[in-house]
Design an enzyme around this catalytic site. Structure first.
Site, mmCIF file in Angstrom:
data_model
loop_
_atom_site.group_PDB
_atom_site.id
_atom_site.type_symbol
_atom_site.label_atom_id
_atom_site.label_comp_id
_atom_site.label_asym_id
_atom_site.label_seq_id
_atom_site.Cartn_x
_atom_site.Cartn_y
_atom_site.Cartn_z
ATOM 1 N N GLU A 273 6.010 49.651 78.590
ATOM 2 C CA GLU A 273 6.962 48.541 78.652
ATOM 3 C C GLU A 273 7.696 48.575 79.974
ATOM 4 O OE1 GLU A 273 11.049 46.849 76.542
ATOM 5 O OE2 GLU A 273 9.774 48.275 75.467
ATOM 6 N N LYS A 405 9.086 59.593 57.639
ATOM 7 C CA LYS A 405 8.403 58.456 58.281
ATOM 8 C C LYS A 405 8.680 57.128 57.581
ATOM 9 C CE LYS A 405 4.610 61.325 60.059
ATOM 10 N NZ LYS A 405 4.990 62.614 59.485
ATOM 11 N N ASP A 481 5.914 63.847 66.975
ATOM 12 C CA ASP A 481 5.182 62.953 66.074
ATOM 13 C C ASP A 481 5.723 61.538 66.258
ATOM 14 O OD1 ASP A 481 3.968 61.590 64.038
ATOM 15 O OD2 ASP A 481 4.313 63.120 62.511
ATOM 16 N N HIS A 579 12.986 41.148 82.965
ATOM 17 C CA HIS A 579 11.690 41.272 82.298
ATOM 18 C C HIS A 579 10.650 40.355 82.924
ATOM 19 C CE1 HIS A 579 11.887 43.961 78.730
ATOM 20 N NE2 HIS A 579 13.183 43.883 78.999
#
Length: 601
Positions: A273, A405, A481, A579
């Site tokens: 990004e 998660k 993770d 952006h």
């Protein structure tokens, strides 16, 4: 072991009509060594039976004679003809048994198995699977052995619009050795499971290359852009990834320095990004110019919550009361802590749903993230409880009361992993010159966006601008993770005016940062280098757990910098402009489309 019944040199060609899986060039062939059983005319089972019987019979006879000589005071060296015959028979039987059984064992230690030594039964099963298979095209299953079509270059159809992507590269396959080509064909035909290549070949990189080529032939799609070379595939075997065919390249940018608790850190961020690294870097600059940030570690404990079931809710409540009784905590801790010298049980929390009982264990795990460690401790406790509660039915080692998660209120309230709060005071001058906005504007935007806006959205732990951006970028760079970004990114960003309304106090509170500096992806070369850059590589020798706790505070400090910069960009109206400038492809799509049309015409 039976050379006449199962020969290790019998090839797959003899059994299945295919070429054998020969070892890679340069590997030595395993020599064929004769055995004593091969020279006897008797069937193998009779020969073994005769020599076993002979061995035990003469051994019994000699021991009996030895005891008689001791009782009669007869010298042991005085032997009869029958005793001589017994000794000869004993020696012969020992030679046979050792040569038949002992050499097999020694050979299995000395000679490494090669591809031609694969079990004939397994190859027969592969042939049967290939005959019985129907329309299965998965790498790990058997498929009928069709002829492999030649893969033509992939050419896209003529589009109706001008927006066209670049022409895919043709399927280019490297030149494979003859033995590798045979294995590739066998994998494509389903005769060899793709998942077994590493164990069969003993070469992880070679296995990845063969699997990659087989995948291209099965799918007809090129993997030319996915690199194969330059990676240690042995380092991920049995730990990080199964059935690899290459690795994905991600750019790693550096933001900083971040001045946190009196020390400066350069932050590695793996992301695709645009603006993310630059924005975080600007936040670090503002924090550095204002004197730095401070952090506090509130809690450090990984959780796991199994679910068990009883015949009645009353019985489930009895175990709940037992587990939450402080007098029983020491007993449970002793059982739990046997799992590791770093595991230390901290608390037990229970919740009932009907006949089901959810038991949430929390423990410290040193420098490891700790999921495996806490799971082992939970297993020990469940086995211990089974003695006094034989009617307890363990439904699962995880009952989602952990919660791993998944966004969950229990993590937001109770915490999971490391709970950290990080704060900084940004001077008014820095807010104006570096962040290009005003203190009052930042405070108002934070209230209506991060607090009120998130409440309207029904956010759970999402009272921030983009904490997940920074957390995921650092997680990927340091071998954490990535899926645990879900709860690790839970964050509330607070802003208020201080020093008579001139300066800005900003803080981030993150109750569930789940990180480790040992185990998992942290041992990979690239990720290990990023951890080393932060000074938290491996386990802390001085204080177990210190490195993982420091990494958690660095993550929180990085989020603080990212929140500060993004909120300033939104407040100043710079978000869209930045952006459009830094987060768009530099390729001229119109020119690409025109050249594509010309080449296709």
């Amino acid at each position: 072991m039976d050379s006449r019944r199962r020969s290790p040199t019998v090839t797959a060609k003899a059994a299945a009509g295919e070429l054998p899986l020969a070892p890679h060039e340069g590997q030595n062939q395993q020599p064929s060594i004769p055995r004593s059983s091969d020279v006897l005319p008797l069937p193998l089972y009779l020969a073994n039976g005769v020599f076993f019987t002979l061995f035990f019979s003469v051994m019994y006879f000699l021991l009996t004679r030895w005891r008689e000589k001791i009782r009669n005071a007869t010298p042991l060296h005085v032997v009869t003809l029958s005793e001589l015959a017994a000794l000869a028979s004993l020696i012969a039987s020992v030679i046979y048994l050792v040569s038949f059984f002992g050499l097999d064992f020694v050979q299995s230690l000395i000679y490494k198995p090669n591809n031609e030594g694969w079990e004939i039964e397994e190859e027969i099963l592969m042939v049967e699977d290939s005959r019985n298979g129907t329309n299965c095209t998965t790498l790990g299953c058997a498929v009928p052995p069709p002829s492999v079509p030649k893969i033509a270059p992939v050419v896209p159809q003529q589009p109706s619009k001008m927006v066209i992507i670049e022409k895919p590269a043709p399927l280019i396959t490297p030149q494979n050795s003859e033995e590798d080509e045979d294995i590739i064909k066998a994998v494509v035909a389903g005769k060899i499971p793709s998942y077994s290549l590493e164990s069969k070949l003993g070469d992880c990189k070679r296995a990845a290359g063969i699997r990659r080529e087989a995948l291209q032939r099965i799918t007809g799609k090129s993997l030319e852009g996915l690199p194969l070379e330059g990676f240690d595939y042995a380092s991920i075997l049995g730990q990080c990834c199964e059935m690899p065919v290459g690795y994905v390249q991600l750019p790693v940018g550096i933001a900083g320095p971040l001045l946190l608790d009196g020390r400066e850190y350069m932050l590695p961020m793996a992301t695709t990004e645009g603006c993310l690294v630059a924005s975080t870097n600007r936040g670090c600059k503002a924090i550095l110019a204002s004197g730095g940030a401070n952090s506090v570690l509130l809690r450090d404990g990984m959780t796991r919550a199994p679910v068990v079931r009883f015949g009645t809710a009353k019985r489930a409540a009895e175990l709940k009361f037992y587990m939450e009784d402080t007098q029983n905590f020491e007993t449970i801790s002793v059982v739990f802590n046997k799992s590791s010298r770093f595991a230390k049980l901290q608390s037990v929390q229970c919740a009932i749903a009907g006949k089901n009982l959810y038991i949430r264990f929390s423990c410290s795990t040193g420098d490891a993230m700790g999921m495996n460690m806490v799971s082992k401790g939970v297993q020990n406790v469940l086995e211990f409880l089974q003695t006094d509660y034989p009617d307890m039915d363990v439904l699962g080692i995880s009952g989602n009361f952990c919660a791993d998660k998944k966004p969950a209120a229990v993590n937001w309230i109770e915490g999971r992993g490391k709970s950290v709060v990080c704060e900084a005071i940004i001077k008014e001058e820095i807010v104006k010159t570096v962040l290009k906005t005003e203190v009052a504007a930042l405070i108002e935007l934070n209230m209506v966006k991060n607090l009120a806006g998130s409440a309207i959205a029904g956010a759970l732990g999402g009272f921030n601008a983009h904490a997940s951006n920074i957390v995921s970028a650092i997680f990927i760079a340091t071998g954490q993770d990535p899926a645990q970004n879900v709860e690790s990114s839970q964050c509330i960003t607070m802003m208020e005016a201080v020093n008579d309304g001139k300066d800005l106090h900003i803080s981030v509170t993150m109750p569930s940062i789940e990180v480790g500096t040992v185990g998992g992806g942290t041992q990979l070369a690239s990720q290990s280098a990023c951890l080393n850059l932060l000074g938290v590589k491996g386990a802390s020798k001085d204080s177990p757990g210190a490195n993982s706790r420091l990494l958690a505070t660095i993550v929180a400090g990085s989020v603080l910098a990212g929140e500060l910069s993004l909120m300033s960009a939104i407040s100043a109206g710079q978000l869209v402009r930045s952006h459009m400038k830094y987060n768009r492809s530099s390729k001229d799509i119109t020119n690409i489309a025109s050249s594509q049309l010309e080449s296709d015409s």
